[in-house]
Design an enzyme around this catalytic site. Structure first.
Site, PDB file in Angstrom:
ATOM      1  N   ALA A 164      13.610 -24.205   4.102  1.00 52.02           N
ATOM      2  CA  ALA A 164      13.529 -23.091   5.051  1.00 52.02           C
ATOM      3  C   ALA A 164      12.119 -22.557   5.230  1.00 52.02           C
ATOM      4  O   ALA A 164      11.929 -21.420   5.653  1.00 52.02           O
ATOM      5  CB  ALA A 164      14.460 -21.970   4.600  1.00 52.02           C
ATOM      6  N   ASP A 298      17.909 -16.768  -5.125  1.00 52.22           N
ATOM      7  CA  ASP A 298      17.165 -17.274  -3.965  1.00 52.22           C
ATOM      8  C   ASP A 298      17.653 -16.548  -2.712  1.00 52.22           C
ATOM      9  O   ASP A 298      17.688 -17.117  -1.618  1.00 52.22           O
ATOM     10  CB  ASP A 298      17.319 -18.790  -3.832  1.00 52.22           C
ATOM     11  CG  ASP A 298      16.318 -19.407  -2.851  1.00 52.22           C
ATOM     12  OD1 ASP A 298      15.269 -18.790  -2.594  1.00 52.22           O
ATOM     13  OD2 ASP A 298      16.607 -20.504  -2.326  1.00 52.22           O
ATOM     14  N   GLY A 337      17.868 -20.305   1.811  1.00 51.25           N
ATOM     15  CA  GLY A 337      18.143 -19.426   0.688  1.00 51.25           C
ATOM     16  C   GLY A 337      19.636 -19.196   0.568  1.00 51.25           C
ATOM     17  O   GLY A 337      20.458 -20.036   0.944  1.00 51.25           O
TER      18      GLY A 337
END
Length: 414
Positions: A164, A298, A337
């Site tokens: 990401a 995360d 995430g």
């Protein structure tokens, strides 16, 4: 749960006894426990009348000791140490990459209500000027005691495993630029993720290790041998093991095998049911042992929130059914995430993954506290440490959070 006031001596508002619960201590889980909190600290941990902190000479002395306290009946509950998250980007609709102190406090407050009493703020790949501005804001929050440090995840990672992170913002890990970010954190940099196979990667790992910053291997296309070399020069953490790195292969074992087998390395795992199959999580525990696993979230801004559109650094993320994915651009569809909070990771570990409470506590509290150098004050329920603890009901749901002796979430009736 009734609040009890003992007669015979005036109530001391600065002393509280949490009584009757199961307690997850370093020696194991014990029944009918009693934790005494005075001010911001734990001063005693008892089980069935045995004192692990103070040592009253007789049972009568112990009764007298508790007569001066507020006694809270937590029978039927489990008390565990406050969770420690060493890799979290956001929550509550906010992001640590915003460089907005109020937004950062929103993130912190969201995760605290879910039992995370200590956390490291993780950034997302951006240009160096943006990252240094973010570091200045986050450093202030570390110095205020709101955060346990800063984790720079990117920009020194592989474009082939960017996940990401925006590919056009990635760069090779030039040690001078690595040093610039470390210096911008003003002594609060806790960790940096690096792809060691990139030019300058090994030199950057050495620099981080020499500076007392955790060098983490992640978002990497590294080989087995190159990963071993990076560990030899100072890398000690695997950033979300298995994710954003080559899969374990029988002819090309890659970084996963090198990181799992080396006793010098602690592996991060995202236990949300999306990033890892339960069998893979159990394999990691078998290979590394509970003492080398750190559960992380995360988490991005949607943690603790509903489905919808959220920012992640300069990118847009769509959350559907609790799963966050990049919504557009060259990395569209990539998992971005998580929306995880550590209380959910704990509950999943002990109800679905076959882990013991002791193993889950180690992965959620003791191990990350040790890695971050804060185990002298948090990460376990012991006299002298901060009164950081989580109260769970019989279904392992959070009903109380105490941080440094102050209730952030009060159990019903307390």
């Amino acid at each position: 749960m009734a609040q009890q006031q003992s007669a015979g001596r005036p109530s001391d508002a600065g002393r509280t006894v949490l009584a009757g619960a199961r307690i997850a201590r370093p020696s194991g889980v014990t029944d009918n426990g009693r934790i005494t909190v005075e001010g911001t600290r734990i001063t005693a941990v008892r089980s069935r009348g045995r004192d692990r902190g103070r040592s009253p000479d007789t049972a009568a002395d112990q009764d007298l000791d508790e007569a001066a306290a507020t006694v809270l009946d937590l029978t039927g509950h489990l008390i565990v140490p406050g969770f420690v998250d060493m890799h979290v980007h956001g929550g509550g609709g906010g992001s640590f990459s915003s460089a907005d102190p109020e937004e950062c406090l929103t993130v912190i407050g969201t995760h605290r209500r879910h039992g995370t009493t200590s956390m490291v703020a993780s950034t997302v790949t951006g240009d160096l000027d943006d990252l240094t501005r973010q570091a200045a804001v986050l450093a202030e929050l570390v110095q205020q005691g709101d955060l346990a440090g800063i984790h720079f995840e990117g920009p020194f990672i592989s474009p082939h495993r960017c996940g990401a992170h925006q590919p056009e913002l990635l760069r090779d890990p030039d040690p001078a630029e690595v040093r610039r970010l470390v210096d911008a954190a003003r002594g609060t940099a806790a960790m940096m993720t690096v792809a060691p196979e990139l030019p300058g990667g090994l030199d950057s790992v050495r620099l981080l290790a020499d500076a007392g910053v955790i060098a983490a291997i992640g978002h990497t296309d590294s080989t087995y041998d190159a990963t071993r070399q990076a560990v030899d020069v100072g890398a000690t953490v695997a950033t979300h093991l298995f994710n954003a790195m080559p899969a374990l292969g029988h002819r090309a074992p890659g970084p996963v095998a090198a990181l799992l087998e080396d006793e010098r390395v602690t592996v991060e795992l995202i236990n949300d049911g999306t990033h890892l199959h339960p069998a893979i999580l159990q394999m990691a525990f078998r290979e590394a042992g509970a003492g080398r696993v750190a559960f992380i979230t995360d988490a991005m801004g949607a943690a603790g929130m509903n489905d919808g559109m959220y920012p992640l650094g300069p990118m847009r993320v769509e959350v559907r059914d609790g799963v966050a994915r990049i919504s557009d651009g060259p990395t569209a569809g990539s998992i971005a995430g998580s929306t995880l909070t550590l209380d959910r990771a704990f509950k999943r570990a002990v109800t679905l993954d076959g882990l013991t409470v002791e193993q889950a506590v180690q992965a959620l509290s003791a191990t990350p506290a040790r890695l971050l150098g804060i185990a002298d004050r948090t990460g376990s329920l012991e006299p002298g440490k901060d009164a950081d603890l989580v109260v769970l009901d019989a279904g392992y749901d959070v009903v109380g959070v105490l941080r440094q002796g102050a209730w952030l979430l009060r159990p019903p009736g307390v």
